[in-house]
Every structure is written in structure tokens, then in C-alpha cells.
Design a protein around this motif. Structure first.
Motif, PDB file in Angstrom:
ATOM      1  N   LEU A 156      35.634  40.620  46.155  1.00 36.61           N
ATOM      2  CA  LEU A 156      36.698  39.932  46.883  1.00 36.61           C
ATOM      3  C   LEU A 156      37.497  39.067  45.915  1.00 36.61           C
ATOM      4  O   LEU A 156      36.934  38.457  45.002  1.00 36.61           O
ATOM      5  CB  LEU A 156      36.114  39.055  48.001  1.00 36.61           C
ATOM      6  CG  LEU A 156      35.772  39.782  49.318  1.00 36.61           C
ATOM      7  CD1 LEU A 156      34.638  40.777  49.106  1.00 36.61           C
ATOM      8  CD2 LEU A 156      35.391  38.778  50.396  1.00 36.61           C
ATOM      9  N   GLN A 157      38.805  39.026  46.128  1.00 31.64           N
ATOM     10  CA  GLN A 157      39.701  38.303  45.222  1.00 31.64           C
ATOM     11  C   GLN A 157      40.126  36.963  45.826  1.00 31.64           C
ATOM     12  O   GLN A 157      40.152  36.807  47.054  1.00 31.64           O
ATOM     13  CB  GLN A 157      40.959  39.143  44.958  1.00 31.64           C
ATOM     14  CG  GLN A 157      40.681  40.510  44.369  1.00 31.64           C
ATOM     15  CD  GLN A 157      40.125  40.461  42.965  1.00 31.64           C
ATOM     16  OE1 GLN A 157      40.221  39.431  42.295  1.00 31.64           O
ATOM     17  NE2 GLN A 157      39.537  41.542  42.514  1.00 31.64           N
ATOM     18  N   PRO A 158      40.455  35.974  44.974  1.00 30.74           N
ATOM     19  CA  PRO A 158      41.036  34.741  45.512  1.00 30.74           C
ATOM     20  C   PRO A 158      42.296  35.064  46.309  1.00 30.74           C
ATOM     21  O   PRO A 158      43.032  36.002  45.968  1.00 30.74           O
ATOM     22  CB  PRO A 158      41.373  33.931  44.248  1.00 30.74           C
ATOM     23  CG  PRO A 158      40.507  34.510  43.175  1.00 30.74           C
ATOM     24  CD  PRO A 158      40.343  35.961  43.504  1.00 30.74           C
ATOM     25  N   LEU A 159      42.559  34.319  47.365  1.00 35.84           N
ATOM     26  CA  LEU A 159      43.741  34.573  48.170  1.00 35.84           C
ATOM     27  C   LEU A 159      45.004  34.227  47.385  1.00 35.84           C
ATOM     28  O   LEU A 159      45.023  33.281  46.602  1.00 35.84           O
ATOM     29  CB  LEU A 159      43.680  33.756  49.457  1.00 35.84           C
ATOM     30  CG  LEU A 159      42.479  34.035  50.380  1.00 35.84           C
ATOM     31  CD1 LEU A 159      42.633  33.283  51.695  1.00 35.84           C
ATOM     32  CD2 LEU A 159      42.316  35.521  50.645  1.00 35.84           C
ATOM     33  N   THR A 160      46.052  34.979  47.605  1.00 27.85           N
ATOM     34  CA  THR A 160      47.319  34.722  46.929  1.00 27.85           C
ATOM     35  C   THR A 160      48.049  33.561  47.597  1.00 27.85           C
ATOM     36  O   THR A 160      47.676  33.115  48.703  1.00 27.85           O
ATOM     37  CB  THR A 160      48.212  35.969  46.975  1.00 27.85           C
ATOM     38  OG1 THR A 160      48.579  36.213  48.355  1.00 27.85           O
ATOM     39  CG2 THR A 160      47.496  37.185  46.418  1.00 27.85           C
TER      40      THR A 160
END
Length: 441
Positions: free
Chosen positions: A162-166
Motif C-alpha cells: 500500500l502506498q502513502p495517499l497522494t
């Protein structure tokens, strides 16, 4: 005018009130949840599978696990690896058995938050139940599962990153909070600062919004301006610039600066992380890891210094203990570098995985019983301390017929210069002793 939410709902934290109830409400993570993407396909298949959700805090790991339980009409059991242990695992097994054997024959999803905090035996406790299909295991971790999750458990679970939110994702969350009348209007400059401060973490953003909302209501503020935001949150929010580099990019910059022997850069990135609210204990673990991976035996003092820095932080806490971490980073940056031990370990792992288990030669086996001695266990073993120079020249310690694999190759830096010289001397003594034995034969 829309009706106000029920009082029971208002008592819930904002993050819980705005938690997505369907997969379509999830903001962000399109690379795994978008149409045709891996986790979306898993949801649509109707067949749950064990997985590990790896990513920084506040990006939706718990939400995805809860939605998975709802999508598969499964009982949801949550365990915190920080607070729980074997007792909680046993209770989860009992609940899963009751759900499986009950009238409804319900599936169970066991969600383990911070799974990397469980030790090996605790992680192993899940294996038989995952294999039997008693429950679906979903682990959440902020640490690299390759290092922190047992290989046996890791091989039975799909890892989703999962990626950090933009910034756009975070602004959507703010709009959602405002639509629910949970937050007053926010001026653009204040919004940009909030988004940068959240740094990809939805939970941090929502908790901050809740604090601002309560304070604004008490102060009679109807619109949040940047100067008022700074006044309320103070230095805490000033620390976050509007660039908002991602957490893992910053720790990578710290590690690469140490490896590149640049003490100023290493110290800069360390302080950036501390100033940005990174957990010093996490940084201490990473600093110890750097010592083993990039300095190793070229300077064994680096290992001692980093361990003592971590212990010092535990004793002093913040901010005093952070000085120990800073000096450890400086030492690592200027120390001679070697990844020979790290490379040797990886080569040995690959070698063993490919070659399987070779029998231990008889002369290296222990012989505590008469039967074992009759079977020649330990026969012909040479006790190195009784040999010249404490070295049994010509003796072999590898399985029969195995050529020396040469995993460890010291680099010509630091203490490993002397280690390399010593290894060369021992190799020459071995060669001479074996040549002499060959002549006698």
C-alpha cells in the motif's frame, strides 16, 4: 438544511465515522483496488485468501481487512500484536471453530495489526490453521515483511504493498469530512499545509481535522485560515514543509547517505525524520540494521555503538536519547564500509535452499552414547586447541565432497584487511597440510 448526525455517531472519532463502508468508498490504493487490479479481483472472486498488507500508517490497511470480511460475509477477529499474544491467538482459533461448526457455517478472517511485533513462535501459531483453512489470515505491517515475517507464514500469504495517499487523495478526505458537517470551511493555504502535514497518512489528517473542528467550535471560528491553523497547532505543523517527501523515501535517503559515507547528509535525513515525527525506536532499529549490512566486520565497533545508541534512547527517551542516535549515524557514515558479511549470508541462504540438507560428516558429529561411538560418531575429529597455533591444518568442516563455496570475501577496508590476510594464511596452511597427506598416500 441537512439533519445533524445522531449523538451516538458524534461520539465516535472522526476517522471511524468516515471509515469506508464499501470498496467503492475507499480513497487511494488504485494500484491494487482499481478495476482489474489484484486485490479488487480477489474481492470479486468470492474466495478469500491470506494476505499481508504492507504500508505506512494511515493508508487503509485495517479498512481493507474489514471490507474483506464484509465482502465474504466472514466473522472478523482483530488482534493487535502490540497488546496481544498466544492467549488471543487461541481465542481466535476457538471463535473460528465455533463459526465454522455453527448453524451458519461462517468463514472467519483473523486480522493481525502490527504483525511484525509478534515473535517467531507467535507467528508460527497461525500456520496450521491457515493451512487447514480454518480462517483466512490478514496481517498488517509497516515493516518490510521479507525481514519481519516468518518465511513459512510469508509463503502462505500474498503481499500487497500500500502506498502513502497522494495530496489529491487527502483533499478528497477533507471534502468528505466537510460534506458530513464534521469540519468547517478551510482556506486553500491552510488546506495545503494540512495536506503536507498529513504526509500521506489519512488517520493523522482526520485526527488533526477533528482537533481543529473542536477548537474552532469553542472559539467561534467559522473558517479555518492558515494563520489560525499555525496558532492552534504551532510548531507541530510548521515542521512539515509542503514538499511532503514520503516516509520510505526519506529512510532510503538516510540509509544511502550512510552507505555513501556522507555524514552531513546522513545527519540531515535523520533529523528530518525525527523532526517529522518518525518513531525514534524505528530509526534505532534501522540504524542497527545499517551497521550489520553496510559496515559489518570492517569495523565491529559500529555494531556495538549502534546497539548502545538504541539502548540509550530506551533509557533517556526523547529528546535526550536522540543525540545517541545522531552520533551513531555519524559513526556509521565515516566508518569503513563492507557488505561482505551481508553478501555471504545471502549466498549461503541461496546455496542451502538449492542444495538441500547434506549429512553431517561422522567426525563432526557428537557422540554422547556408547552406540554413537560404535557408529564412529566423532571419530577422527581434531581438537583445534591442541594443534599448533590453535588451527587443525587440513581438517574439513563441510559435508563430504563439498568444495569450499567461498561465501565470505572480505573487502580491503578496515579490519577486514587483517581478516582477509588471516584467511589467506589459513588457506595456505590447509593446502600445505593436504598436499603432505596426499604425498603420504
Amino acid at each position: 438544511m441537512p439533519s445533524s448526525p445522531p449523538s451516538a455517531v458524534l461520539h465516535q472519532p472522526l476517522a471511524e465515522r468516515l471509515r469506508p463502508r464499501t470498496l467503492g468508498e475507499v480513497i487511494g490504493q488504485r494500484h491494487i483496488l482499481g478495476p482489474g487490479m489484484p486485490l479488487r479481483l480477489a474481492f470479486e472472486s468470492g474466495r478469500p485468501h491470506s494476505c499481508i498488507l504492507w504500508g505506512p500508517p494511515g493508508v487503509g490497511k485495517t479498512t481493507i481487512a474489514r471490507l474483506m470480511a464484509e465482502a465474504f460475509d466472514a466473522q472478523f477477529i482483530s488482534i493487535s500484536a502490540v497488546l496481544g499474544g498466544v492467549k488471543e491467538i487461541r481465542e481466535a482459533v476457538q471463535q473460528a471453530e465455533a463459526a465454522r461448526d455453527g448453524l451458519m457455517r461462517q468463514r472467519t478472517i483473523v486480522f493481525v495489526d502490527e504483525v511484525h511485533r509478534f515473535n517467531k513462535s507467535q507467528q508460527d501459531a497461525f500456520l496450521p490453521h491457515v493451512e487447514s483453512g480454518l480462517f483466512t489470515f490478514v496481517g498488517a505491517t509497516t515493516e518490510n515483511p521479507s525481514f519481519e515475517v516468518n518465511s513459512a507464514l510469508l509463503s502462505r500469504a500474498t503481499v500487497y504493498v500500500l502506498q502513502p495517499l497522494t495530496a489529491d487523495d487527502l483533499k478528497q478526505i477533507v471534502a468528505k469530512a466537510q460534506a458530513s458537517q464534521a469540519v468547517p470551511a478551510i482556506e486553500n493555504e491552510a488546506l495545503e499545509r494540512l495536506v503536507a502535514y498529513a504526509d500521506g497518512d489519512a488517520r493523522r489528517l482526520l485526527n488533526t481535522l477533528e482537533t481543529l473542528s473542536i477548537t474552532a467550535a469553542q472559539a467561534g471560528v467559522e473558517r479555518i485560515a492558515d494563520d489560525w491553523l499555525l496558532k492552534v497547532l504551532g510548531q507541530q505543523v510548521r515542521r512539515y514543509d509542503k514538499g511532503g517527501e514520503q516516509f520510505y523515501d526519506t529512510i532510503s535517503a538516510l540509509h544511502k547517505s550512510v552507505r555513501g559515507s556522507d555524514p552531513d547528509a546522513a545527519l540531515y535525513w535523520l533529523v528530518r525524520m525525527l523532526d517529522g515525527g518518525a518513531d525514534p525506536r524505528y530509526l534505532a532499529r534501522r540504524i542497527v540494521r545499517m551497521a550489520w549490512e553496510d559496515i559489518g566486520l570492517a569495523d565491529p565497533r559500529a555494531l556495538q555503538i549502534t546497539n548502545e545508541a538504541a539502548q540509550t534512547y530506551e533509557r533517556l527517551g526523547s529528546p535526550e536519547g536522540e543525540l545517541a542516535l545522531a552520533q551513531a549515524v555519524l559513526y556509521l557514515a565515516v566508518a569503513p564500509k563492507s557488505n561482505a558479511g551481508y553478501a555471504a549470508y545471502n549466498k549461503a541462504r541461496a546455496f542451502v535452499k538449492e542444495g538441500g540438507s547434506q549429512p553431517v560428516p561422522l567426525h563432526l558429529r557428537n557422540a554422547p552414547t556408547a552406540l554413537m561411538k560404535q557408529l564412529d560418531y566423532g571419530r577422527g575429529y581434531r581438537y583445534a586447541h591442541d594443534e599448533e597455533g590453535g588451527f587443525a591444518a587440513g581438517a574439513s568442516y563441510l559435508p563430504e565432497g563439498m568444495e569450499p563455496p567461498g561465501f565470505y570475501q572480505p573487502v580491503p577496508r578496515g579490519l577486514e584487511i587483517k581478516i582477509g590476510q588471516k584467511m589467506q594464511e589459513l588457506r595456505e596452511r590447509n593446502a600445505a597440510a593436504r598436499a603432505s597427506e596426499s604425498d603420504l598416500d
